[in-house]
Design a protein around this motif. Structure first.
Motif, PDB file in Angstrom:
ATOM      1  N   PHE A  42      50.950  88.280  88.670  1.00  0.00           N
ATOM      2  CA  PHE A  42      49.933  87.996  87.661  1.00  0.00           C
ATOM      3  C   PHE A  42      49.136  89.244  87.258  1.00  0.00           C
ATOM      4  N   GLN A  43      49.345  90.341  87.955  1.00  0.00           N
ATOM      5  CA  GLN A  43      48.625  91.577  87.653  1.00  0.00           C
ATOM      6  C   GLN A  43      49.474  92.589  86.883  1.00  0.00           C
ATOM      7  N   MET A  44      50.770  92.374  86.786  1.00  0.00           N
ATOM      8  CA  MET A  44      51.640  93.441  86.302  1.00  0.00           C
ATOM      9  C   MET A  44      51.408  93.777  84.834  1.00  0.00           C
ATOM     10  N   GLU A  45      51.177  92.775  83.994  1.00  0.00           N
ATOM     11  CA  GLU A  45      50.940  93.065  82.579  1.00  0.00           C
ATOM     12  C   GLU A  45      49.727  93.975  82.417  1.00  0.00           C
ATOM     13  N   LEU A  46      48.663  93.711  83.152  1.00  0.00           N
ATOM     14  CA  LEU A  46      47.468  94.550  83.082  1.00  0.00           C
ATOM     15  C   LEU A  46      47.729  95.950  83.614  1.00  0.00           C
ATOM     16  N   PHE A 238      31.258  96.299  94.517  1.00  0.00           N
ATOM     17  CA  PHE A 238      31.546  95.034  95.185  1.00  0.00           C
ATOM     18  C   PHE A 238      31.626  93.933  94.143  1.00  0.00           C
ATOM     19  N   GLY A 239      32.599  93.035  94.293  1.00  0.00           N
ATOM     20  CA  GLY A 239      32.726  91.910  93.382  1.00  0.00           C
ATOM     21  C   GLY A 239      33.180  90.663  94.099  1.00  0.00           C
ATOM     22  N   VAL A 240      32.748  89.514  93.596  1.00  0.00           N
ATOM     23  CA  VAL A 240      33.123  88.215  94.159  1.00  0.00           C
ATOM     24  C   VAL A 240      33.962  87.454  93.136  1.00  0.00           C
ATOM     25  N   ILE A 241      35.009  86.810  93.611  1.00  0.00           N
ATOM     26  CA  ILE A 241      35.930  86.046  92.773  1.00  0.00           C
ATOM     27  C   ILE A 241      35.888  84.591  93.213  1.00  0.00           C
ATOM     28  N   GLU A 242      35.864  83.687  92.261  1.00  0.00           N
ATOM     29  CA  GLU A 242      35.857  82.256  92.582  1.00  0.00           C
ATOM     30  C   GLU A 242      37.260  81.853  93.038  1.00  0.00           C
ATOM     31  N   ALA A 243      37.465  81.929  94.341  1.00  0.00           N
ATOM     32  CA  ALA A 243      38.773  81.662  94.935  1.00  0.00           C
ATOM     33  C   ALA A 243      38.594  81.658  96.449  1.00  0.00           C
ATOM     34  N   ALA A 244      39.689  81.388  97.151  1.00  0.00           N
ATOM     35  CA  ALA A 244      39.682  81.518  98.609  1.00  0.00           C
ATOM     36  C   ALA A 244      40.243  82.893  98.971  1.00  0.00           C
ATOM     37  N   ALA A 253      42.684  85.785  86.474  1.00  0.00           N
ATOM     38  CA  ALA A 253      41.868  86.240  85.345  1.00  0.00           C
ATOM     39  C   ALA A 253      40.617  86.969  85.838  1.00  0.00           C
ATOM     40  N   ALA A 254      39.917  86.376  86.801  1.00  0.00           N
ATOM     41  CA  ALA A 254      38.708  87.019  87.324  1.00  0.00           C
ATOM     42  C   ALA A 254      39.048  88.274  88.123  1.00  0.00           C
ATOM     43  N   PHE A 255      40.111  88.198  88.914  1.00  0.00           N
ATOM     44  CA  PHE A 255      40.538  89.372  89.673  1.00  0.00           C
ATOM     45  C   PHE A 255      40.893  90.518  88.732  1.00  0.00           C
ATOM     46  N   ASN A 256      41.689  90.237  87.729  1.00  0.00           N
ATOM     47  CA  ASN A 256      42.121  91.277  86.804  1.00  0.00           C
ATOM     48  C   ASN A 256      40.938  91.874  86.044  1.00  0.00           C
TER      49      ASN A 256
END
Length: 269
Positions: A42-46, A238-244, A253-256
């Motif tokens: 899911f990150q490769m396009e970016l 530092f960043g937080v992502i809505e996930a486990a 989407a948030a990670f990218n």
């Protein structure tokens, strides 16, 4: 996407895939324990917009071989250096998830000249009683079942939130297949290596731009723990992502967006 190639490194044959145009700066991706290089799909396009990207299956994962243990945290760092040397990559941006993030952090500490920018997600840098007990439970379950099926459900429950399990069973199934594809003895050797994790006290030596990311619902590498790491690392973000835990697959989407923002703003040291 690039073809998978096998590369001999540090006594292992590692499955490697390279994507992106030659001439762009390198980025190396390192996956979580029990994931494969496909966990980055899911990150490769970016990432290939700006980088030539090397991703690989950690030893004992996916198509990579599983040399007999014991492994240590340095084993994973040496594997990274060996891959970079094989492809004549003097320096790269590093992006790692969980165990892969630990390896990236270890490389930034041990060989700072090889790292341009450091990005690590869901990767703690030391142990505590709960962390060690968690791995005792997982390893005992694998041994009792005689295979990775003994830990698949337990692991998936920690990797993704209940809402994600319900909404995206196909992605959860993909993750299950990654887990079941691990070499059992190699998985246990990787888990044993985590008992020696001790990078936190050395974070102050990291001089490159760094981004540490946490899943808000991650019980093992909590936002508070990852925030404390960022505070110890000079200039780190530092960043937080809505996930486990497997943030790359649960909320790409948030990670990218976090990664893209960091890459746009942070200049290589």
């Amino acid at each position: 996407m690039g073809d998978v190639m096998m590369v001999p490194v540090n006594g292992a044959d590692l499955a490697v895939r390279i994507d992106g145009d030659a001439g762009k700066p390198w980025m190396v991706l390192s996956n979580s324990l029990a994931c494969t290089l496909e966990s980055w799909r899911f990150q490769m396009e970016l990432l290939t917009r700006t980088h030539r990207v090397l991703r690989y299956d950690t030893r004992a994962h996916g198509a990579s071989s599983a040399p007999a243990g014991p492994y240590t945290m340095d084993t994973f760092v040496i594997d990274l250096v060996g891959l970079m040397d094989h492809f004549s990559i003097g320096r790269a941006d590093l992006l790692g998830l969980s165990l892969g993030g630990m390896a990236a952090i270890g490389l930034a500490i041990r060989h700072p000249e090889r790292v341009g920018r450091l990005m690590a997600a869901a990767a703690r840098t030391d142990t505590n009683a709960a962390f060690l007990e968690n791995w005792d439970v997982r390893c005992a379950a694998v041994r009792a079942a005689g295979g990775m099926s003994g830990v698949a459900d337990f692991t998936l429950a920690r990797w993704f939130t209940p809402a994600f399990h319900a909404a995206h069973p196909e992605v959860v199934q993909e993750a299950r297949e990654m887990i079941l594809g691990c070499d059992v003895d190699g998985y246990l050797a990787c888990a044993d290596a985590l008992r020696g994790l001790d990078y936190k006290r050395q974070l102050g030596s990291i001089g490159c731009p760094a981004l540490f990311m946490a899943g808000r619902e991650d019980g093992g590498a909590s936002p508070d723990e990852i925030r404390s790491m960022a505070a110890l690392t000079p200039g780190a973000r530092f960043g937080v992502i809505e996930a486990a835990h497997i943030v790359t697959m649960e909320n790409p989407a948030a990670f990218n967006a976090l990664v893209a923002s960091f890459l746009a703003e942070a200049q290589a040291a």
